[in-house]
Motif scaffolding. Structure first.
Motif, PDB file in Angstrom:
ATOM      1  N   ILE A  76       0.834  -1.202   0.000  1.00 50.08           N
ATOM      2  CA  ILE A  76       0.000   0.000   0.000  1.00 50.08           C
ATOM      3  C   ILE A  76       0.874   1.259   0.000  1.00 50.08           C
ATOM      4  CG2 ILE A  76      -1.642   1.342   1.384  1.00 50.08           C
ATOM      5  CD1 ILE A  76      -2.838  -1.432   2.260  1.00 50.08           C
ATOM      6  N   THR A  77       1.891   1.268   0.856  1.00 51.22           N
ATOM      7  CA  THR A  77       2.769   2.444   0.953  1.00 51.22           C
ATOM      8  C   THR A  77       3.544   2.674  -0.341  1.00 51.22           C
ATOM      9  OG1 THR A  77       2.996   2.088   3.330  1.00 51.22           O
ATOM     10  CG2 THR A  77       4.625   3.520   2.295  1.00 51.22           C
ATOM     11  N   LEU A  78       4.180   1.609  -0.869  1.00 49.39           N
ATOM     12  CA  LEU A  78       4.951   1.755  -2.105  1.00 49.39           C
ATOM     13  C   LEU A  78       4.050   2.137  -3.274  1.00 49.39           C
ATOM     14  CD1 LEU A  78       7.403  -1.265  -1.760  1.00 49.39           C
ATOM     15  CD2 LEU A  78       7.994   1.165  -1.659  1.00 49.39           C
ATOM     16  N   SER A  79       2.854   1.558  -3.328  1.00 50.80           N
ATOM     17  CA  SER A  79       1.915   1.901  -4.406  1.00 50.80           C
ATOM     18  C   SER A  79       1.525   3.373  -4.342  1.00 50.80           C
ATOM     19  CB  SER A  79       0.658   1.034  -4.315  1.00 50.80           C
ATOM     20  OG  SER A  79       0.962  -0.301  -4.590  1.00 50.80           O
ATOM     21  N   SER A  80       1.240   3.842  -3.147  1.00 51.08           N
ATOM     22  CA  SER A  80       0.816   5.243  -3.005  1.00 51.08           C
ATOM     23  C   SER A  80       1.945   6.218  -3.350  1.00 51.08           C
ATOM     24  CB  SER A  80       0.311   5.512  -1.581  1.00 51.08           C
ATOM     25  OG  SER A  80       1.382   5.525  -0.666  1.00 51.08           O
ATOM     26  N   GLN A  81       3.188   5.752  -3.262  1.00 48.24           N
ATOM     27  CA  GLN A  81       4.341   6.600  -3.591  1.00 48.24           C
ATOM     28  C   GLN A  81       4.839   6.365  -5.024  1.00 48.24           C
ATOM     29  OE1 GLN A  81       7.089   5.351  -0.546  1.00 48.24           O
ATOM     30  NE2 GLN A  81       6.125   6.616   1.039  1.00 48.24           N
ATOM     31  N   GLY A  82       4.161   5.452  -5.749  1.00 51.07           N
ATOM     32  CA  GLY A  82       4.578   5.126  -7.109  1.00 51.07           C
ATOM     33  C   GLY A  82       5.930   4.430  -7.155  1.00 51.07           C
ATOM     34  N   GLN A  83       6.246   3.658  -6.126  1.00 50.46           N
ATOM     35  CA  GLN A  83       7.569   3.039  -6.032  1.00 50.46           C
ATOM     36  C   GLN A  83       7.506   1.516  -5.965  1.00 50.46           C
ATOM     37  OE1 GLN A  83      10.657   4.659  -3.969  1.00 50.46           O
ATOM     38  NE2 GLN A  83      10.115   6.746  -4.479  1.00 50.46           N
ATOM     39  N   LEU A  84       6.463   0.944  -6.528  1.00 51.37           N
ATOM     40  CA  LEU A  84       6.329  -0.509  -6.494  1.00 51.37           C
ATOM     41  C   LEU A  84       7.124  -1.130  -7.657  1.00 51.37           C
ATOM     42  CD1 LEU A  84       4.993  -2.530  -4.666  1.00 51.37           C
ATOM     43  CD2 LEU A  84       2.976  -2.488  -6.113  1.00 51.37           C
ATOM     44  N   ASN A  85       8.324  -0.612  -7.856  1.00 44.53           N
ATOM     45  CA  ASN A  85       9.232  -1.116  -8.883  1.00 44.53           C
ATOM     46  C   ASN A  85      10.652  -0.907  -8.385  1.00 44.53           C
ATOM     47  OD1 ASN A  85       9.587   1.620  -9.042  1.00 44.53           O
ATOM     48  ND2 ASN A  85       8.761   1.842 -11.105  1.00 44.53           N
ATOM     49  N   GLY A  86      11.623  -1.257  -9.207  1.00 44.28           N
ATOM     50  CA  GLY A  86      13.016  -1.020  -8.836  1.00 44.28           C
ATOM     51  C   GLY A  86      13.610  -2.117  -7.970  1.00 44.28           C
ATOM     52  N   PHE A  87      12.954  -3.271  -7.925  1.00 46.22           N
ATOM     53  CA  PHE A  87      13.493  -4.388  -7.159  1.00 46.22           C
ATOM     54  C   PHE A  87      14.622  -5.042  -7.949  1.00 46.22           C
ATOM     55  CE2 PHE A  87       9.352  -3.815  -5.300  1.00 46.22           C
ATOM     56  CZ  PHE A  87       9.512  -4.175  -3.975  1.00 46.22           C
ATOM     57  N   THR A  88      15.735  -5.308  -7.286  1.00 53.19           N
ATOM     58  CA  THR A  88      16.829  -6.035  -7.931  1.00 53.19           C
ATOM     59  C   THR A  88      16.774  -7.487  -7.479  1.00 53.19           C
ATOM     60  OG1 THR A  88      18.405  -5.638  -6.140  1.00 53.19           O
ATOM     61  CG2 THR A  88      18.298  -3.971  -7.904  1.00 53.19           C
ATOM     62  N   MET A  89      17.310  -8.370  -8.289  1.00 43.78           N
ATOM     63  CA  MET A  89      17.314  -9.795  -7.944  1.00 43.78           C
ATOM     64  C   MET A  89      18.132 -10.021  -6.672  1.00 43.78           C
ATOM     65  SD  MET A  89      16.168 -12.767  -8.599  1.00 43.78           S
ATOM     66  CE  MET A  89      15.558 -12.703 -10.258  1.00 43.78           C
ATOM     67  N   LYS A  90      19.328  -9.428  -6.616  1.00 50.32           N
ATOM     68  CA  LYS A  90      20.208  -9.634  -5.463  1.00 50.32           C
ATOM     69  C   LYS A  90      19.559  -9.119  -4.181  1.00 50.32           C
ATOM     70  CE  LYS A  90      24.893  -8.777  -3.807  1.00 50.32           C
ATOM     71  NZ  LYS A  90      26.175  -8.125  -4.059  1.00 50.32           N
ATOM     72  N   GLY A  91      18.997  -7.914  -4.236  1.00 47.69           N
ATOM     73  CA  GLY A  91      18.339  -7.351  -3.058  1.00 47.69           C
ATOM     74  C   GLY A  91      17.119  -8.141  -2.648  1.00 47.69           C
ATOM     75  N   SER A  92      16.343  -8.574  -3.629  1.00 45.21           N
ATOM     76  CA  SER A  92      15.132  -9.350  -3.339  1.00 45.21           C
ATOM     77  C   SER A  92      15.473 -10.692  -2.701  1.00 45.21           C
ATOM     78  CB  SER A  92      14.322  -9.573  -4.616  1.00 45.21           C
ATOM     79  OG  SER A  92      13.868  -8.345  -5.135  1.00 45.21           O
ATOM     80  N   ILE A  93      16.499 -11.349  -3.224  1.00 47.26           N
ATOM     81  CA  ILE A  93      16.907 -12.631  -2.647  1.00 47.26           C
ATOM     82  C   ILE A  93      17.429 -12.429  -1.224  1.00 47.26           C
ATOM     83  CG2 ILE A  93      18.618 -14.491  -2.798  1.00 47.26           C
ATOM     84  CD1 ILE A  93      18.256 -14.332  -5.877  1.00 47.26           C
ATOM     85  N   GLY A  94      18.278 -11.426  -1.036  1.00 47.83           N
ATOM     86  CA  GLY A  94      18.832 -11.160   0.301  1.00 47.83           C
ATOM     87  C   GLY A  94      17.748 -10.857   1.322  1.00 47.83           C
ATOM     88  N   ALA A  95      16.802 -10.009   0.949  1.00 50.84           N
ATOM     89  CA  ALA A  95      15.725  -9.652   1.873  1.00 50.84           C
ATOM     90  C   ALA A  95      14.800 -10.832   2.126  1.00 50.84           C
ATOM     91  CB  ALA A  95      14.946  -8.455   1.332  1.00 50.84           C
ATOM     92  N   THR A  96      14.578 -11.665   1.104  1.00 52.20           N
ATOM     93  CA  THR A  96      13.728 -12.850   1.288  1.00 52.20           C
ATOM     94  C   THR A  96      14.404 -13.868   2.194  1.00 52.20           C
ATOM     95  OG1 THR A  96      12.688 -12.464  -0.857  1.00 52.20           O
ATOM     96  CG2 THR A  96      12.474 -14.674   0.074  1.00 52.20           C
ATOM     97  N   VAL A  97      15.700 -14.045   2.029  1.00 50.31           N
ATOM     98  CA  VAL A  97      16.441 -14.945   2.923  1.00 50.31           C
ATOM     99  C   VAL A  97      16.348 -14.427   4.367  1.00 50.31           C
ATOM    100  CG1 VAL A  97      18.757 -15.763   3.556  1.00 50.31           C
ATOM    101  CG2 VAL A  97      17.980 -15.891   1.177  1.00 50.31           C
ATOM    102  N   ALA A  98      16.476 -13.121   4.548  1.00 52.90           N
ATOM    103  CA  ALA A  98      16.356 -12.536   5.887  1.00 52.90           C
ATOM    104  C   ALA A  98      14.968 -12.817   6.461  1.00 52.90           C
ATOM    105  CB  ALA A  98      16.617 -11.034   5.842  1.00 52.90           C
TER     106      ALA A  98
END
Length: 150
Positions: free
Chosen positions: A53-75
């Motif tokens: 909801i927050t990212l959508s309202s800020q127009g920022q629901l993009n810009g995910f990198t594979m490395k960052g996404s994997i790291g955050a998902t592992v966390a």
């Protein structure tokens, strides 16, 4: 200095987490999977819906990198695995007054050792760091040994 307020908020939240989770698990008939499902629902509501909801309202629901996404998902998986371990510790007879001091005395030690391995210090650590390790372990032991009887 705002980070201190958030750090204290995390300490308060996680300090209350064990007793609240234990109470919920007991009230759910002691079934660890029921408790884990409820924890998962809470993680979804807070950890998925709020950022979407927050990212959508800020127009920022993009810009995910594979490395960052994997790291955050592992966390996130590590956090969930910790919740599973706590739930099963309770299921196996552990009480919050024992389980949580072990978790919260052990976690900083693991954190510092892993962080030092991941980002090796440029100079040799101060010997007082190792005294801190001993004192943290001793503190956890003292909390367990002298906890009030319920």
């Amino acid at each position: 200095m705002l980070w201190i307020i958030f750090a204290l908020g995390a300490a308060l939240s996680w300090g209350l987490y064990g007793p609240a989770l234990h109470r919920g698990q007991v009230d759910l008939g002691g079934n660890p999977m029921r408790a884990l499902l409820c924890v998962g629902v809470a993680y979804f509501l807070i950890g998925v819906l709020v950022p979407v909801i927050t990212l959508s309202s800020q127009g920022q629901l993009n810009g995910f990198t594979m490395k960052g996404s994997i790291g955050a998902t592992v966390a996130g998986a590590l956090g969930a695995a910790g919740a599973v371990c706590i739930i099963f510790a309770f299921r196996s007879g552990g009480l919050p007054t024992y389980v949580m001091p072990l978790v919260f005395a052990g976690a900083p030690l693991v954190n510092v050792l892993y962080s030092m391995w991941l980002h090796p210090p440029k100079t040799s650590p101060n010997p007082l760091l190792y005294l801190g390790f001993v004192l943290a372990a001793l503190g956890g032991g003292l909390v367990l040994y002298f906890k009030p009887q319920s």
